[in-house]
Every structure is written in C-alpha cells, then in structure tokens.
Scaffold this motif. Structure first.
Motif, short mmCIF file in Angstrom:
data_model
loop_
_atom_site.label_atom_id
_atom_site.label_comp_id
_atom_site.label_asym_id
_atom_site.label_seq_id
_atom_site.Cartn_x
_atom_site.Cartn_y
_atom_site.Cartn_z
N ASP A 219 0.82 -1.21 0.00
CA ASP A 219 0.00 0.00 0.00
C ASP A 219 0.86 1.26 0.00
O ASP A 219 0.47 2.28 -0.56
N GLU A 220 2.01 1.19 0.65
CA GLU A 220 2.90 2.35 0.75
C GLU A 220 4.33 1.94 0.46
O GLU A 220 4.69 0.77 0.61
N ARG B 46 10.57 6.99 -1.18
CA ARG B 46 9.67 8.09 -1.52
C ARG B 46 10.47 9.38 -1.75
O ARG B 46 10.28 10.08 -2.74
N ASP C 263 3.04 9.61 -3.14
CA ASP C 263 2.02 8.65 -2.71
C ASP C 263 0.91 8.53 -3.75
O ASP C 263 0.42 7.43 -4.01
N GLY C 264 0.52 9.64 -4.36
CA GLY C 264 -0.49 9.61 -5.42
C GLY C 264 0.00 8.85 -6.64
O GLY C 264 -0.75 8.08 -7.25
N CYS C 265 1.27 9.04 -6.98
CA CYS C 265 1.85 8.29 -8.11
C CYS C 265 1.87 6.80 -7.80
O CYS C 265 1.57 5.98 -8.67
N TRP C 266 2.21 6.46 -6.54
CA TRP C 266 2.24 5.04 -6.18
C TRP C 266 0.84 4.43 -6.27
O TRP C 266 0.67 3.33 -6.76
N LYS C 267 -0.17 5.15 -5.78
CA LYS C 267 -1.54 4.64 -5.85
C LYS C 267 -1.98 4.47 -7.31
O LYS C 267 -2.66 3.51 -7.65
N ALA C 268 -1.57 5.39 -8.16
CA ALA C 268 -1.97 5.34 -9.57
C ALA C 268 -1.17 4.30 -10.36
O ALA C 268 -1.74 3.61 -11.23
N GLY D 84 1.28 1.91 -8.92
CA GLY D 84 1.90 0.82 -8.16
C GLY D 84 1.73 -0.53 -8.83
O GLY D 84 2.67 -1.33 -8.89
N ASN D 85 0.54 -0.82 -9.35
CA ASN D 85 0.32 -2.11 -10.02
C ASN D 85 1.16 -2.23 -11.28
O ASN D 85 1.70 -3.30 -11.58
#
Length: 143
Positions: free
Chosen positions: A29-30, A36, A51-56, A58-59
């Motif tokens: 998740d993080e 970072r 964090d927004g880039c990772w959420k967008a 990450g997959n």
C-alpha cells in the motif's frame, strides 16, 4: 514514465521493507520513506505527489519487467540522489525471497538482517559502481 522505471528497479528494496507476511506478488500500500524521498528528488516532483503516483501506478510498477542496465537519466538519478538513501541502480539481493531450508516451516518472506552494506560492484560496461548488498534472513529461524 520515469516514476515507473525508477520504482520498478527498486522492487526488491520496497519488498524487504514490508512485513514478513506481505504477499510478494502484490504491491504494498505504501513505499518506504527513503524511497519516496529518492523518487521525489530524482523525478523533481514534490514529495507529497509520490504517494499519489504510487496509488496510480503501483500495479504497473509491480508488473513491469525491466531488462538491461540503467542508462541516461535513470543512472544519473541513482548516482545523484540514491546513494544517500542506500539506493543504487545495481542493488544486490539474494535470488529468493523465501527460506529454502527443507526443515523450515516458515512461509513468510525473508527479512533484511543487518541493513544494506556498502559494496563496490565491478562491471564490464560501467567499471566500478558503488552499490548496496542486502543479507536476508528467515524470521522463523535463528541464523
């Protein structure tokens, strides 16, 4: 795209910072604070956007299969911003994430034992490269 390329090179470093019960086939998740910070500096975007880039992405990072050595801006980013965070383009990790001892019943990921050690990796194409090597241990056994 630079975020995906750099983060994909750091998958092993991201994984070793996760709890032993984390499913290695899934992105966490993080991401760790040092990674970072490195990504924000290397890509020149504010840290609060990472964090927004990772959420967008990450997959995509987790399934991205990078082959070859870092070149151009990737190599420069690790050289200029990574070493202070114990990150490099040529980080060394064991070839397995799980205990291979036949008598061990642990099915959780191996953990970083002593933190990354500074080493020098000698390559044909780039010569001597500063990097870090990780020694992982099984949380179910005393090594």
């Amino acid at each position: 795209m630079e975020f995906v390329l750099l983060a994909a090179r750091l998958k092993d470093a991201i994984l070793t910072a996760q709890p032993p019960s984390h499913d290695a086939s899934q992105p966490p998740d993080e991401i760790p604070a040092g990674i970072r910070t490195f990504l924000g500096s290397a890509i020149d975007i504010p840290i609060e956007y990472i964090d927004g880039c990772w959420k967008a992405f990450g997959n995509l990072v987790w399934t991205y299969n990078e082959n070859g050595k870092p070149t151009g801006t990737d190599a420069e980013a690790f050289k200029n911003f990574g070493l202070d965070h114990l990150l490099s383009a040529h980080m060394l990790f064991p070839p397995t994430r799980y205990c291979t001892s036949p008598r061990c019943s642990n099915r959780k990921m191996l953990r970083d034992k002593d933190g990354a050690s500074k080493v020098v990796l000698y390559t044909l194409s780039d010569g001597a490269c500063p990097t870090f090597a990780s020694h992982l241990s099984c949380p179910g056994k005393q090594h």
